[in-house]
Design a protein around this motif. Structure first.
Motif, mmCIF file in Angstrom:
data_model
loop_
_atom_site.group_PDB
_atom_site.id
_atom_site.type_symbol
_atom_site.label_atom_id
_atom_site.label_comp_id
_atom_site.label_asym_id
_atom_site.label_seq_id
_atom_site.Cartn_x
_atom_site.Cartn_y
_atom_site.Cartn_z
ATOM 1 N N GLU A 225 0.824 -1.207 0.000
ATOM 2 C CA GLU A 225 0.000 0.000 0.000
ATOM 3 C C GLU A 225 0.862 1.263 0.000
ATOM 4 O O GLU A 225 0.550 2.249 -0.674
ATOM 5 C CB GLU A 225 -0.919 -0.002 1.215
ATOM 6 C CG GLU A 225 -1.859 1.199 1.279
ATOM 7 C CD GLU A 225 -2.710 1.194 2.538
ATOM 8 O OE1 GLU A 225 -3.901 1.541 2.444
ATOM 9 O OE2 GLU A 225 -2.174 0.848 3.615
ATOM 10 N N ASN A 229 0.713 3.658 -5.017
ATOM 11 C CA ASN A 229 -0.342 4.670 -4.921
ATOM 12 C C ASN A 229 -0.060 5.774 -5.923
ATOM 13 O O ASN A 229 0.985 5.789 -6.581
ATOM 14 C CB ASN A 229 -0.418 5.231 -3.487
ATOM 15 C CG ASN A 229 0.905 5.777 -3.012
ATOM 16 O OD1 ASN A 229 1.363 6.807 -3.494
ATOM 17 N ND2 ASN A 229 1.533 5.081 -2.065
ATOM 18 N N LYS A 314 -8.333 -3.547 2.001
ATOM 19 C CA LYS A 314 -7.241 -2.731 1.466
ATOM 20 C C LYS A 314 -6.701 -3.349 0.181
ATOM 21 O O LYS A 314 -6.412 -2.648 -0.794
ATOM 22 C CB LYS A 314 -6.106 -2.625 2.490
ATOM 23 C CG LYS A 314 -6.300 -1.574 3.548
ATOM 24 C CD LYS A 314 -5.056 -1.465 4.420
ATOM 25 C CE LYS A 314 -5.221 -0.373 5.463
ATOM 26 N NZ LYS A 314 -3.986 -0.175 6.268
ATOM 27 N N ASN A 317 -9.012 -2.712 -2.705
ATOM 28 C CA ASN A 317 -8.911 -1.318 -3.153
ATOM 29 C C ASN A 317 -7.627 -1.084 -3.938
ATOM 30 O O ASN A 317 -7.615 -0.348 -4.934
ATOM 31 C CB ASN A 317 -8.971 -0.362 -1.961
ATOM 32 C CG ASN A 317 -10.363 -0.266 -1.368
ATOM 33 O OD1 ASN A 317 -11.355 -0.417 -2.075
ATOM 34 N ND2 ASN A 317 -10.447 -0.021 -0.062
ATOM 35 N N LYS A 320 -8.098 -2.472 -7.398
ATOM 36 C CA LYS A 320 -8.934 -1.575 -8.206
ATOM 37 C C LYS A 320 -8.094 -0.433 -8.765
ATOM 38 O O LYS A 320 -8.211 -0.066 -9.952
ATOM 39 C CB LYS A 320 -10.082 -1.025 -7.351
ATOM 40 C CG LYS A 320 -11.060 -0.152 -8.115
ATOM 41 C CD LYS A 320 -12.198 0.309 -7.211
ATOM 42 C CE LYS A 320 -13.169 1.196 -7.975
ATOM 43 N NZ LYS A 320 -14.289 1.651 -7.105
#
Length: 330
Positions: A225, A229, A314, A317, A320
């Motif tokens: 994560e 990003n 998480k 997401n 996605k």
């Protein structure tokens, strides 16, 4: 009178040649070795190397322990020394079974000619025929330092892979367990938590409490994560301002169409994709079929009962984001 010099006057270093610098970045098991092999098959490009001095400088700068000017100075100093030594094949890795071995380079017969002759002769003959290729890890969160340092000389390649990849999650989870040890031979910068007496990734210092209470798979998701990003992808402003080149390489896409990405890199380096490069594509079993949905199902089934719900969400997401902003765009 104040005799304290500014950082600008304390550190000054320029690059010693006009050749391009390749930096390939990505998380463990993201497909970096595959992409690095393809890139190092291009004319002028040397065998890719793992250089922890690069990783460490970027990490310490991001961690606030090194100023920008000091970091830039160290990156350029390390590069200049490495370029010179590498040109003469000093300290070269010749272990055949190592993936970074010089003997595994597709142009080894040409490269080994740099061993012979006097130092001055080799430098004169080959100085404009060598492009250094670094392979780094976890530097995407602070990669703008590369653009500001190497400017027009830089071709930065970021290899990405779907976060719902079981091999990558397992590898990162293993890595998270390995770096916790204080006595380790790895070259990564870590933050030491005094309370638990464990190391954690430096970029998760602000989330140390959550990280240390998570299991290894949840830690892997936290690491992914942080490194996957919108802030770590495609810094167009920095590229344009510094005339650098940034190439995003989704693992799933390069499996289907490797020549597309190899041509992008060759164009940025001002070299041509030749027969040796094309042969490297075949030797790396490309193009190849890849069942994304099958891997996705396998990963989610495996993790369903191994991670808390918030980490599972998480992951969904992150997937996605990856599908919409990476696979479809690059």
């Amino acid at each position: 009178m104040n005799n304290v010099h500014s950082i600008d006057t304390m550190f000054k270093r320029e690059i010693i040649n006009k050749q391009k610098v390749i930096i390939t970045d990505g998380m463990p098991s993201s497909g970096k070795a595959l992409v690095c092999n393809l890139i190092s098959s291009l004319p002028k490009v040397d065998q890719w190397v793992l250089n922890h001095h690069v990783d460490q400088t970027v990490a310490l700068n991001n961690f606030g322990q090194l100023s920008f000017e000091a970091s830039k100075y160290l990156l350029l100093t390390n590069y200049n020394a490495f370029f010179y030594d590498n040109l003469l094949l000093r300290h070269s890795n010749l272990r055949k079974k190592d993936i970074t071995s010089l003997q595994n380079h597709k142009r080894f017969n040409l490269l080994k000619k740099r061993i012979h002759g006097s130092e001055d002769r080799v430098i004169k003959k080959f100085k404009n025929k060598v492009i250094v290729h670094y392979c780094v890890h976890f530097t995407s969160i602070a990669k703008k330092l590369f653009f500001l340092t190497f400017k027009k000389n830089l071709t930065y390649i970021q290899v990405l892979r779907s976060p719902i990849s079981l091999p990558m999650i397992k590898r990162i989870s293993e890595w998270s367990s390995t770096i916790e040890k204080i006595k380790g031979r790895d070259g990564y910068i870590k933050y030491f938590d005094k309370k638990t007496k464990k190391n954690i990734p430096y970029f998760l210092k602000t989330k140390s409490k959550e990280y240390l209470s998570a299991n290894k798979y949840e830690k892997a998701i936290m690491i992914i994560e942080t490194n996957l990003n919108s802030k770590t992808i495609n810094l167009k402003n920095y590229c344009k301002k510094n005339n650098s080149t940034e190439i995003i390489v989704p693992f799933e896409n390069v499996l289907k169409n490797p020549i597309k990405y190899l041509n992008k890199v060759s164009k940025s380096l001002n070299v041509k994709t030749d027969k040796i490069s094309l042969a490297s594509i075949k030797e790396n079993n490309l193009p190849r079929k890849f069942d994304y949905n099958k891997e996705r199902k396998k990963t989610l089934t495996y993790l369903k009962k191994k991670v808390a719900k918030k980490y599972y969400l998480k992951l969904l997401n992150l997937e996605k984001f990856y599908v919409n902003k990476i696979i479809k765009k690059f």
